[in-house]
Design an enzyme around this catalytic site. Structure first.
Site, PDB file in Angstrom:
ATOM      1  N   ASP A 229       0.866  -1.197   0.000  1.00 48.50           N
ATOM      2  CA  ASP A 229       0.000   0.000   0.000  1.00 48.50           C
ATOM      3  C   ASP A 229       0.891   1.232   0.000  1.00 48.50           C
ATOM      4  O   ASP A 229       2.123   1.119  -0.012  1.00 48.50           O
ATOM      5  CB  ASP A 229      -0.955  -0.021   1.214  1.00 48.50           C
ATOM      6  CG  ASP A 229      -2.247   0.761   0.963  1.00 48.50           C
ATOM      7  OD1 ASP A 229      -2.179   1.962   0.642  1.00 48.50           O
ATOM      8  OD2 ASP A 229      -3.340   0.164   1.077  1.00 48.50           O
TER       9      ASP A 229
ATOM     10  N   ASP B 288       3.429   2.203  -5.264  1.00 46.66           N
ATOM     11  CA  ASP B 288       2.443   2.956  -6.025  1.00 46.66           C
ATOM     12  C   ASP B 288       1.950   1.943  -7.054  1.00 46.66           C
ATOM     13  O   ASP B 288       2.721   1.541  -7.942  1.00 46.66           O
ATOM     14  CB  ASP B 288       3.095   4.166  -6.692  1.00 46.66           C
ATOM     15  CG  ASP B 288       2.101   4.904  -7.598  1.00 46.66           C
ATOM     16  OD1 ASP B 288       0.995   4.377  -7.832  1.00 46.66           O
ATOM     17  OD2 ASP B 288       2.445   5.990  -8.088  1.00 46.66           O
ATOM     18  N   PHE B 289       0.703   1.529  -6.919  1.00 43.84           N
ATOM     19  CA  PHE B 289       0.260   0.410  -7.775  1.00 43.84           C
ATOM     20  C   PHE B 289       0.101   0.793  -9.255  1.00 43.84           C
ATOM     21  O   PHE B 289      -0.255  -0.049 -10.071  1.00 43.84           O
ATOM     22  CB  PHE B 289      -0.945  -0.332  -7.219  1.00 43.84           C
ATOM     23  CG  PHE B 289      -2.157   0.458  -6.799  1.00 43.84           C
ATOM     24  CD1 PHE B 289      -2.635   1.526  -7.526  1.00 43.84           C
ATOM     25  CD2 PHE B 289      -2.872   0.061  -5.650  1.00 43.84           C
ATOM     26  CE1 PHE B 289      -3.769   2.212  -7.130  1.00 43.84           C
ATOM     27  CE2 PHE B 289      -4.012   0.755  -5.244  1.00 43.84           C
ATOM     28  CZ  PHE B 289      -4.457   1.833  -5.980  1.00 43.84           C
TER      29      PHE B 289
ATOM     30  N   HIS C 251     -12.945  -0.175  -7.756  1.00 44.78           N
ATOM     31  CA  HIS C 251     -14.089   0.756  -7.802  1.00 44.78           C
ATOM     32  C   HIS C 251     -13.679   2.206  -7.497  1.00 44.78           C
ATOM     33  O   HIS C 251     -14.456   3.122  -7.722  1.00 44.78           O
ATOM     34  CB  HIS C 251     -15.201   0.291  -6.856  1.00 44.78           C
ATOM     35  CG  HIS C 251     -14.993   0.644  -5.417  1.00 44.78           C
ATOM     36  ND1 HIS C 251     -16.027   0.924  -4.554  1.00 44.78           N
ATOM     37  CD2 HIS C 251     -13.858   0.749  -4.678  1.00 44.78           C
ATOM     38  CE1 HIS C 251     -15.542   1.203  -3.354  1.00 44.78           C
ATOM     39  NE2 HIS C 251     -14.235   1.100  -3.398  1.00 44.78           N
TER      40      HIS C 251
HETATM   41  C1  LIG Z   1     -10.812   1.839  -0.353  1.00 43.04           C
HETATM   42  S1  LIG Z   1      -9.259   1.455   0.351  1.00 43.04           S
HETATM   43  C2  LIG Z   1      -9.344  -0.312   0.399  1.00 43.04           C
HETATM   44  C3  LIG Z   1      -8.435  -0.901   1.438  1.00 43.04           C
HETATM   45  C4  LIG Z   1      -8.571  -2.412   1.645  1.00 43.04           C
HETATM   46  N1  LIG Z   1      -8.173  -3.187   0.481  1.00 43.04           N
HETATM   47  C5  LIG Z   1      -9.967  -2.795   2.086  1.00 43.04           C
HETATM   48  O1  LIG Z   1     -10.558  -3.704   1.488  1.00 43.04           O
HETATM   49  O2  LIG Z   1     -10.459  -2.188   3.049  1.00 43.04           O
HETATM   50  C6  LIG Z   1      -8.151   1.778  -0.990  1.00 43.04           C
HETATM   51  C7  LIG Z   1      -6.682   1.564  -0.671  1.00 43.04           C
HETATM   52  O3  LIG Z   1      -5.912   1.886  -1.842  1.00 43.04           O
HETATM   53  C8  LIG Z   1      -4.703   2.487  -1.413  1.00 43.04           C
HETATM   54  N2  LIG Z   1      -4.123   3.268  -2.513  1.00 43.04           N
HETATM   55  C9  LIG Z   1      -4.619   4.380  -3.108  1.00 43.04           C
HETATM   56  N3  LIG Z   1      -3.793   4.804  -4.088  1.00 43.04           N
HETATM   57  C10 LIG Z   1      -2.751   3.936  -4.118  1.00 43.04           C
HETATM   58  C11 LIG Z   1      -1.582   3.821  -4.931  1.00 43.04           C
HETATM   59  N4  LIG Z   1      -1.330   4.700  -5.913  1.00 43.04           N
HETATM   60  N5  LIG Z   1      -0.738   2.795  -4.698  1.00 43.04           N
HETATM   61  C12 LIG Z   1      -0.999   1.895  -3.701  1.00 43.04           C
HETATM   62  N6  LIG Z   1      -2.098   1.931  -2.907  1.00 43.04           N
HETATM   63  C13 LIG Z   1      -2.959   2.951  -3.117  1.00 43.04           C
HETATM   64  C14 LIG Z   1      -5.145   3.356  -0.253  1.00 43.04           C
HETATM   65  O4  LIG Z   1      -4.061   3.739   0.565  1.00 43.04           O
HETATM   66  C15 LIG Z   1      -6.157   2.446   0.451  1.00 43.04           C
HETATM   67  O5  LIG Z   1      -5.557   1.655   1.446  1.00 43.04           O
END
Ligand SMILES: C[S@@+](CC[C@H](N)C(=O)[O-])C[C@H]1O[C@@H](n2cnc3c(N)ncnc32)[C@H](O)[C@@H]1O
Length: 340
Positions: free
Chosen positions: A204, A231-232, A250
């Protein structure tokens, strides 16, 4: 039809819809004041509660009447206020607490984006960046308190989806599971707890990892887990037998959603599995909370909830082949595909 409005005369039902945000404000305020925690040891008088919450007693009495009407607290014969089972998850320190969720999802910063929904519909663009001058994730990084609250909120709401992997797929055949955008690791912790031979990688944003470390430690699975800042859009860890993206796709419009799926595809070895955990919108006009969540995704991110066909198209655009959708007894489905 919105639950609770069935059978009502249309004007009465419409009034309920128009004023539905009143309920949300009341629940959030209960969370802000920590009412549930102040009632954790049993019923209290309104005077005691007013002192504990720093509120005006006669005004708080009216607020308690409103909360009781919503079933969140109840008055006993002596007029004291007690917590009900519905109010219990608003306590901070209970497993699956929804207090952070109430604070984060009904936060003024999010509400301001909702107010611009008409404009988002005109443009197809998210309103959050217009209102705040930053995209949602950058905003959370720039406001660490709200960021931590959001991470905790996801952990609370992840309680509902945490069990879907063990229920829907066979984890016993998996050596390493990589949870991409895994938040604080609620889902990974449940997967590791259900499969003693499994190792996990939580990937993350760097800001999220300290909270994840603490959570995985408290869950007793930290020793079977690596934490990696990613950073995904750039890269995700290689070497997983399975990858999970829960409540991630989503959050993004199609182009970025495909980009994230491609990053996973590139990192995955042939035969590795991808599990996308999302609420899949069903055809028809039935009430489904995901259809309103879809509007939140629009105002926050310009993103969307999707149908089964829309998930299939995204996965195919990212290079994956056949897709199998496993519904569960929660609102979430596991959308499964294999890297060939
Ligand atoms: C809606 S949350 C979902 C978290 C978890 N998978 C869950 O089911 O509760 C979205 C996640 O995407 C991560 N995220 C957002 N942009 C990102 C990026 N560019 N690279 C990696 N993670 C990212 C956020 O930090 C967050 O933890």
């Amino acid at each position: 039809m919105y639950p609770g409005t069935e059978g009502l005369p249309p004007r009465v039902a419409l009034l309920q819809l128009i004023t539905a945000s009143w309920v949300s404000h009341a629940v959030r305020t209960m969370a802000v004041l920590g009412v549930a925690d102040h009632l954790a040891d049993g019923p209290r008088t309104v005077g005691e509660l007013a002192e504990a919450t720093g509120t005006d007693a006669p005004t708080l009495a009216r607020f308690m009447r409103a909360l009781a009407a919503l079933g969140l607290v109840a008055h006993d014969a002596a007029g004291r206020v007690g917590l009900t089972p519905l109010g219990e998850p608003l306590r901070a320190a209970v497993p699956g607490s929804l207090r952070s969720y109430a604070l984060a999802i009904a936060a003024p910063s999010v509400e301001r984006a909702w107010h611009d929904l008409p404009n988002a519909l005109r443009t197809g663009e998210p309103s959050f960046p217009d209102v705040h001058g930053l995209g949602f994730w950058d905003y959370l990084a720039a406001h660490p308190e709200e960021g931590a609250l959001f991470d905790a909120a996801m952990t609370g709401s992840a309680e509902l989806r945490s069990g879907v992997l063990p229920a829907a797929v066979d984890l016993s055949a998996i050596g390493t599971l990589i949870d991409v955008g895994g938040g604080q690791g609620r889902m990974l912790a449940a997967a590791l707890a259900s499969a003693p031979g499994l190792r996990g990688v939580l990937a993350d944003r760097s800001e999220v990892l300290p909270g994840a470390e603490a959570f995985l430690d408290a869950a007793g699975v930290r020793d079977r887990c690596d934490l990696v800042a990613v950073d995904f859009f750039e890269s995700v860890p290689t070497g997983g037998d399975a990858y999970v993206l829960a409540h991630i796709v989503h959050d993004w419009p199609d182009e970025q959603a495909v980009a994230i799926l491609r990053t996973c595809h590139q990192a995955m070895a042939p035969g590795a599995r991808l599990w996308v955990v999302e609420q899949v919108i069903q055809p028809g006009d039935e009430y489904d909370r995901a259809k309103l969540l879809d509007m939140l995704m629009l105002v926050l991110f310009g993103a969307q909830e999707r149908t089964a066909d829309e998930y299939r198209s995204l996965l195919q655009a990212a290079g994956f082949g056949e897709v199998v959708i496993h519904p569960t007894d929660t609102p979430y489905s596991v959308i499964e595909t294999v890297r060939h």
